[in-house]
Scaffold this active site. Structure first.
Site, PDB file in Angstrom:
ATOM      1  CG  ASP A   1      -0.200  -0.362   2.496  1.00  0.00           C
ATOM      2  OD1 ASP A   1       0.978   0.030   2.646  1.00  0.00           O
ATOM      3  OD2 ASP A   1      -0.799  -1.028   3.356  1.00  0.00           O
TER       4      ASP A   1
ATOM      5  CG  ASP B   1       1.407   4.110   4.490  1.00  0.00           C
ATOM      6  OD1 ASP B   1       0.183   3.932   4.448  1.00  0.00           O
ATOM      7  OD2 ASP B   1       2.213   3.229   4.847  1.00  0.00           O
TER       8      ASP B   1
ATOM      9  CG  ASP C   1       9.421   0.694  12.002  1.00  0.00           C
ATOM     10  OD1 ASP C   1       9.625   1.332  10.940  1.00  0.00           O
ATOM     11  OD2 ASP C   1       8.636  -0.265  12.069  1.00  0.00           O
TER      12      ASP C   1
HETATM   13  P1  ATP Z   1       4.148  -2.983   4.780  1.00  0.00           P
HETATM   14  O1  ATP Z   1       2.997  -2.083   4.442  1.00  0.00           O
HETATM   15  O2  ATP Z   1       4.863  -3.579   3.644  1.00  0.00           O
HETATM   16  O3  ATP Z   1       3.763  -3.996   5.813  1.00  0.00           O
HETATM   17  P2  ATP Z   1       5.252  -0.625   5.977  1.00  0.00           P
HETATM   18  O4  ATP Z   1       6.673  -0.271   6.250  1.00  0.00           O
HETATM   19  O5  ATP Z   1       4.481   0.257   5.071  1.00  0.00           O
HETATM   20  O6  ATP Z   1       5.264  -2.116   5.502  1.00  0.00           O
HETATM   21  P3  ATP Z   1       3.186  -0.132   7.872  1.00  0.00           P
HETATM   22  O7  ATP Z   1       2.817  -0.965   9.056  1.00  0.00           O
HETATM   23  O8  ATP Z   1       2.239  -0.007   6.737  1.00  0.00           O
HETATM   24  O9  ATP Z   1       4.565  -0.721   7.380  1.00  0.00           O
HETATM   25  O10 ATP Z   1       3.560   1.309   8.432  1.00  0.00           O
HETATM   26  C1  ATP Z   1       3.911   2.384   7.592  1.00  0.00           C
HETATM   27  C2  ATP Z   1       5.086   3.135   8.163  1.00  0.00           C
HETATM   28  O11 ATP Z   1       4.767   3.668   9.453  1.00  0.00           O
HETATM   29  C3  ATP Z   1       6.327   2.290   8.397  1.00  0.00           C
HETATM   30  O12 ATP Z   1       7.116   2.208   7.249  1.00  0.00           O
HETATM   31  C4  ATP Z   1       7.016   3.028   9.512  1.00  0.00           C
HETATM   32  O13 ATP Z   1       7.708   4.123   9.003  1.00  0.00           O
HETATM   33  C5  ATP Z   1       5.863   3.549  10.337  1.00  0.00           C
HETATM   34  N1  ATP Z   1       5.486   2.625  11.419  1.00  0.00           N
HETATM   35  C6  ATP Z   1       4.459   1.732  11.409  1.00  0.00           C
HETATM   36  N2  ATP Z   1       4.392   1.054  12.563  1.00  0.00           N
HETATM   37  C7  ATP Z   1       5.382   1.498  13.339  1.00  0.00           C
HETATM   38  C8  ATP Z   1       5.839   1.199  14.652  1.00  0.00           C
HETATM   39  N3  ATP Z   1       5.232   0.274  15.399  1.00  0.00           N
HETATM   40  N4  ATP Z   1       6.897   1.904  15.120  1.00  0.00           N
HETATM   41  C9  ATP Z   1       7.471   2.855  14.365  1.00  0.00           C
HETATM   42  N5  ATP Z   1       7.121   3.164  13.136  1.00  0.00           N
HETATM   43  C10 ATP Z   1       6.079   2.512  12.605  1.00  0.00           C
HETATM   44 MG    MG Z   2       2.428   0.113   4.484  1.00  0.00          MG
END
Ligand code: ATP
Ligand code: MG
Length: 430
Positions: free
Chosen positions: A63, A65, A142
């Protein structure tokens, strides 16, 4: 200093468009629409997180963001198809049919979040305390590779934390002091394992070594959140990898404690082999786009603990084999709720699938025949195949059930030693 400590004061490294590989052509049109509209209205707008990371790695993002300096209400005013969600921190979801673009306002540091909570108790949110600038926003990310910002204004990438370098060396590195960051949110330990498994990245040494000691903090995370994270670990096509890494870091016991315990006494490696086989099966399904269900995943993890427990209560309470299995399943499912929740709509069919494992052993009679028409037959049969593949039951039994499905109804009745319909009728006429 042996960890990444971004210095917002010194500003980001800005990589202009010609010097990086992220192409607009790979960004979803809807995400682009959102970015452009924000920009046109005079706001800053960046793509961030997994979308940027995955595109740089040439994989398909799950997705997209978006982060912006527009406040949630300002975002809503720009898009008709927009809903604000979240109580503690409001963010916008812009809907385009099935695709949702999440738009989040830059947040200030952890301090700001505390302040915000204080204010929201009185119903008042003070902008300066909860919302921040992009240089503060990095602290709610993170890993360095998740903190790359793609700027729609000039297509440059803003890198505060050497995330690009970590992409190049395939390293997963927490921003800031790892221990502090894991304490702030223990789920980051599972995220480390998830991203390392999904991307085939190494977890940086300083980000990996506190995990064994701090894993215990996962005990305080609500089971519903651990459930979400469990599905992300095991339903995204890299479940075998995730499983191996959870074992390596001794974290499985916080998600599936009974499974972890049975693995400890798994002398000949049969349980390990069974779980791996089950997960390989799940990964294959994800890779070819077949549906997967938590029911099957939990069945794989809970099977051995349920068998062990069934054996114990059967001896103690003088139950039939099937009664013992059903009771054990109920008890372990109830206990599992304390760790990773398990919605009833999945745990009830799981019980059927497990009970059918015992029923498969009886191949004669109407009861056995009826299994073919059971709505859980397919899942139970798949489960049987996994058991056979790792020697838990005879391959001959699995082959028999494979074969019987290919027979005509008349042949099937014969296979199950049922009387033919005609002789039945004859029988009842007498
Ligand atoms: P994917 O969507 O492929 O699972 P993602 O990196 O986009 O991976 P998401 O859970 O969608 O992960 O979160 C989007 C962004 O928000 C992350 O890339 C990170 O920068 C931040 N983020 C999400 N959860 C956390 C957390 N628990 N602690 C710190 N930052 C976070
Ligand atoms: Mg994501």
């Amino acid at each position: 200093m042996n960890y990444t400590d971004p210095h917002p004061q010194s500003g980001p490294k800005i990589i202009p468009r010609p010097e990086h590989a992220l192409s607009r052509a790979d960004i979803s049109n809807n995400a682009l629409k959102v970015l452009y509209r924000l920009k046109k209205a005079g706001y800053q707008a960046f793509l961030v997180g997994g979308g940027v990371r995955d595109l740089l790695l040439k994989i398909n993002p799950k997705d997209f963001d978006v982060v912006t300096d527009a406040l949630p209400d300002e975002v809503r005013a720009l898009f008709r198809n927009c809903r604000l969600i979240g109580k503690r921190f409001r963010l916008a979801h812009v809907h385009f049919g099935r695709e949702v673009i999440e738009v989040v306002t830059f947040r200030s540091s952890a301090d700001g979040i505390k302040n915000e909570r204080k204010h929201s108790d009185t119903g008042r949110i003070i902008r300066d305390n909860s919302y921040g600038t992009i240089s503060e926003d990095i602290w709610r990310r993170d890993f360095t590779v998740n903190a790359l910002y793609y700027n729609i204004a000039d297509f440059s990438i803003w890198d505060y934390t050497s995330g690009l370098q970590d992409i190049a060396s395939r390293t997963l590195r927490l921003i800031g002091d790892p221990k502090t960051r894991y304490r702030e949110d223990p789920v980051r330990m599972l995220r480390a394992i998830r991203f390392a498994s999904k991307l085939n990245f190494q977890i940086a040494r300083e980000s990996s070594f506190p995990i064994r000691n701090l894993g215990v903090l996962l005990k305080d995370v609500p089971p519903a959140r651990l459930y979400d994270e469990t599905l992300k670990l095991f339903h995204a096509g890299h479940s075998v990898n995730s499983f191996e890494k959870l074992l390596e870091f001794d974290l499985l016991k916080y998600l599936f404690p009974h499974t972890a315990a049975s693995l400890k006494s798994d002398k000949n490696g049969n349980i390990l082999r069974f779980i791996r086989k089950g997960l390989e099966n799940t990964d294959k399904r994800v890779q070819v786009g077949e549906p997967v269900t938590p029911m099957f995943l939990y069945a794989i993890f809970l099977w051995q603990p349920i068998l062990d427990y069934a054996k114990k209560i059967r001896a103690e309470e003088k139950l039939s084999q099937i009664e013992a299995l059903l009771n054990a399943s109920d008890d372990l499912v109830a206990e599992q709720q304390n760790h990773t929740s398990y919605p009833r709509r999945f745990s009830t069919p799981m019980k059927d699938v497990l009970a059918m494992q015992l029923r498969f052993e009886h191949r004669r009679g109407a009861r056995a025949h009826r299994l073919l028409g059971n709505r859980r037959f397919r899942a139970a049969y798949d489960f049987l195949l996994i058991r056979a593949a790792c020697g838990e039951v005879d391959q001959e039994l699995a082959d028999w059930w494979t074969n019987v499905q290919t027979l005509t109804p008349v042949e099937q009745r014969k296979a199950f030693s049922l009387q033919s319909k005609r002789s039945n009728r004859h029988h009842s006429a007498n």
